[in-house]
Enzyme design. Structure first.
Site, PDB file in Angstrom:
ATOM      1  N   LYS A   1      -2.465  -9.928  10.741  1.00 38.29           N
ATOM      2  CA  LYS A   1      -2.533 -10.008  12.206  1.00 38.29           C
ATOM      3  C   LYS A   1      -3.426 -11.177  12.622  1.00 38.29           C
ATOM      4  CE  LYS A   1      -2.112  -4.940  12.608  1.00 38.29           C
ATOM      5  NZ  LYS A   1      -0.752  -4.699  13.061  1.00 38.29           N
TER       6      LYS A   1
ATOM      7  N   LYS B   1       0.842  -1.179   0.000  1.00 33.91           N
ATOM      8  CA  LYS B   1       0.000   0.000   0.000  1.00 33.91           C
ATOM      9  C   LYS B   1       0.891   1.248   0.000  1.00 33.91           C
ATOM     10  CE  LYS B   1      -1.882   1.804   3.854  1.00 33.91           C
ATOM     11  NZ  LYS B   1      -0.979   2.565   4.713  1.00 33.91           N
TER      12      LYS B   1
ATOM     13  N   GLU C   1      -3.076   5.444  17.595  1.00 37.13           N
ATOM     14  CA  GLU C   1      -1.617   5.318  17.698  1.00 37.13           C
ATOM     15  C   GLU C   1      -1.082   6.446  18.567  1.00 37.13           C
ATOM     16  OE1 GLU C   1       0.283   3.677  13.840  1.00 37.13           O
ATOM     17  OE2 GLU C   1      -1.042   5.302  13.236  1.00 37.13           O
TER      18      GLU C   1
ATOM     19  N   LYS D   1      -3.201   9.719  14.997  1.00 34.59           N
ATOM     20  CA  LYS D   1      -1.859   9.667  15.589  1.00 34.59           C
ATOM     21  C   LYS D   1      -1.798  10.638  16.767  1.00 34.59           C
ATOM     22  CE  LYS D   1       0.470   8.158  11.371  1.00 34.59           C
ATOM     23  NZ  LYS D   1       0.747   6.767  11.722  1.00 34.59           N
TER      24      LYS D   1
ATOM     25  N   ASP E   1      -4.387   7.014   4.410  1.00 33.34           N
ATOM     26  CA  ASP E   1      -3.383   6.103   4.976  1.00 33.34           C
ATOM     27  C   ASP E   1      -4.040   4.894   5.644  1.00 33.34           C
ATOM     28  OD1 ASP E   1      -0.736   5.393   5.695  1.00 33.34           O
ATOM     29  OD2 ASP E   1      -0.973   6.255   7.696  1.00 33.34           O
TER      30      ASP E   1
ATOM     31  N   HIS F   1      -6.860  -0.507   5.817  1.00 34.71           N
ATOM     32  CA  HIS F   1      -6.875  -1.229   7.105  1.00 34.71           C
ATOM     33  C   HIS F   1      -8.249  -1.205   7.784  1.00 34.71           C
ATOM     34  CE1 HIS F   1      -2.689  -1.170   6.401  1.00 34.71           C
ATOM     35  NE2 HIS F   1      -2.394  -0.049   7.019  1.00 34.71           N
TER      36      HIS F   1
ATOM     37  N   HIS G   1      -1.428  -5.129   5.389  1.00 28.71           N
ATOM     38  CA  HIS G   1      -0.749  -5.903   6.442  1.00 28.71           C
ATOM     39  C   HIS G   1      -1.639  -6.156   7.660  1.00 28.71           C
ATOM     40  CE1 HIS G   1       0.192  -2.064   8.478  1.00 28.71           C
ATOM     41  NE2 HIS G   1       0.347  -2.803   9.554  1.00 28.71           N
TER      42      HIS G   1
END
Ligand code: BG6
Length: 518
Positions: free
Chosen positions: A204, A170, A238, A358, A257, A262, A200
């Protein structure tokens, strides 16, 4: 006890990593290959060619990665580091690593690559199977695939061996239009069955476990619908800022992002219909169906924010605008919250509240399912308004597990209720494996299982949902709302929930304390 099915051994193959000197190779790919080698899941006949622009020798490249393994091949979720690198496992991997210097924007590079591959494929007996991994900036994805196609390095007979596969990282596109264009470009050189678009998050364990929870148990599925579920909150929080990625992040922002990739993958795992089997296309078809049911976002469904200076865990942090390689007057969002609706029979009327950002107070990814109120408050002094609801919390990371919150009778002579929780913690039941989340994905590429990878139509459908908001923001002259680093996001995000129901609030972004219900 159920017997563990034998793992399929990957075919002999060559792996070509574009971007061999980059961060992804160092932090994720090679450490994951090491973990796979440790569990015997790298084929005996295997070779790696690392390609990049810098001039270096194979040994030098390999030894720089040996240090990286010690640092990064632990368990990403638990944030632990591994112990010593096992010399025998490392030797097995290092002996298969070859470096190729070159500029992969030029034709000549692909001639050299073809020669090198030809020679090494012979000596390593990899039977011509090839995995090309594009661990490079997204602007190179299209050109590299076109070059590979022109050099006939990806030619694969229908369904036949040797196989040729390309893994694309990505971000897949920057907008709906660019994602479509990229699909068109790569599909000129490759068949869809050769393309592995990585997300990704699907590597998990806890994300894959959502399907096990839903479809290997008869307990939850009857409750999994608009009759029983009040709303769902998905949080991907995060504590880190943009770190050294300012250049990439400032033209990307939190929405691009994290959301169409995700976060929507988490959403799909929780909301897709049961597949008819665990075949890749059966699962991908159900996800695609789900994405087609997502309502296009409207301005009032989305809140964005950008972090100001503040404090996280006692550490002071700078404002986003003061980060390196970020424009001082940037309007890029570092936080986004939204209300998503799914127009299908199962989910009509159930809001899904999503937030990611974030510099938030804790690193925490969770899916919290809030069940509807009991229909009657049959207890003394209890009204329906004060009766706490049931929650099922899927803790994706870092405290991996599942928690079911319900009411119990508080011990004593009167009928008093107290909230309690049933807890499942991965570490209580399973021995943690070194796992940085790329092992399964790389293994799947080698055995040819596309279940956990994005198909062209899925990628485009998710961009369709978010594109109108990106367009609105691009045209909006208003300043971007801000939040203090260490706070849970801009205040305006609260209204997404309270406008729907006045008592509805976001869950706290905080890790559960030991022995405390989350
Ligand atoms: C990446 C994003 O895809 O995912 C990053 O580009 C983000 O900005 C990261 O930090 C989060 O992944 P994880 O696995 O650390 O939760």
């Amino acid at each position: 006890m159920t017997e563990t099915p034998a793992m399929k051994q990957p075919d002999p193959c060559a792996m070509v990593i574009f971007g061999a000197g980059g961060d992804l190779t160092k932090r994720l790919l090679v450490p994951a290959l090491y973990n796979l080698a440790k569990t015997g899941l790298i084929p005996d006949n295997f070779l790696i060619i690392g390609a990049d622009i810098a001039d270096r020798q194979s040994e030098e490249w390999a030894s720089s990665l040996q240090t990286a393994i010690a640092e990064f091949a632990g368990n990403a979720s638990a944030e632990d580091q591994i112990r010593d690198v096992d010399p025998a496992v490392w030797a097995k991997l290092a002996g298969r690593m070859h470096y190729l210097q070159g500029d992969f924007t030029r034709d000549e590079f692909y001639h050299t690559l073809a020669d090198k591959l030809g020679a090494l494929e012979q000596s390593h007996a990899t039977a011509g199977n090839r995995l090309f991994y594009l661990a490079v900036a997204d602007r190179f994805f299209g050109p590299i695939v076109t070059h590979l196609g022109a050099a006939k390095l990806t030619v694969q007979d229908k369904g036949a061996k040797p196989w040729r596969r390309v893994v694309i990282e990505k971000p897949f596109g920057h907008s709906l239009q660019s994602a479509r264009a990229l699909n068109q470009t790569i599909l000129q050189s490759l068949a869809e069955s050769q393309i592995y678009r990585i997300d990704h998050f699907l590597g998990k364990e806890t994300v894959q476990n959502i399907l096990a929870l839903r479809f290997a148990n008869s307990l939850f599925e009857p409750l999994w619908n608009r009759d029983r579920i009040d709303h769902v909150q998905i949080t991907v929080a995060e504590t880190v800022g943009v770190e050294s990625r300012g250049k990439f992040y400032d033209v990307t922002g939190a929405l691009r992002d994290m959301v169409p990739n995700h976060v929507f993958q988490l959403l799909a795992m929780v909301t897709m219909e049961p597949p008819t089997g665990f075949r890749p296309e059966a699962i991908r078809d159900k996800k695609f169906d789900l994405f087609t049911g997502l309502e296009t976002l409207r301005a009032e469904d989305v809140v964005r924010g950008q972090y100001e200076a503040g404090t996280i865990n006692g550490q002071s942090c700078v404002a986003y605008r003061a980060e390196p390689n970020v424009a001082p007057d940037t309007k890029t969002e570092t936080y986004v919250a939204m209300r998503v609706r799914i127009n299908n029979w199962r989910w009509a009327g159930v809001p899904f509240y999503i937030r990611t950002g974030k510099h938030l107070p804790a690193r925490l990814t969770e899916i919290a399912i809030r069940f509807k109120q009991a229909p009657l408050a049959a207890f003394q002094d209890m009204s329906l308004e004060t009766l706490p609801p049931n929650w099922l919390i899927l803790r994706i990371q870092p405290d991996e597990g599942i928690s079911l919150k319900f009411e119990a009778k508080h011990p004593g002579q009167t009928m008093r209720l107290a909230p309690v929780a049933m807890e499942f913690r991965y570490t209580d039941w399973f021995t943690p494996q070194p796992n940085i989340g790329y092992e399964t994905l790389l293994y799947d590429c080698m055995i040819g299982d596309q279940t956990l990878f994005q198909r062209a139509d899925m990628v485009e459908e998710t961009w369709c949902v978010v594109q109108p908001v990106l367009d609105l923001w691009a045209a909006d002259p208003a300043p971007i709302p801000t939040y203090r680093s260490g706070d849970s996001g801009p205040k305006a995000a609260d209204a997404l929930l309270s406008d729907d129901a006045k008592e509805r609030v976001w869950r706290a972004i905080a890790l559960p304390q030991p022995h405390q219900a989350s």
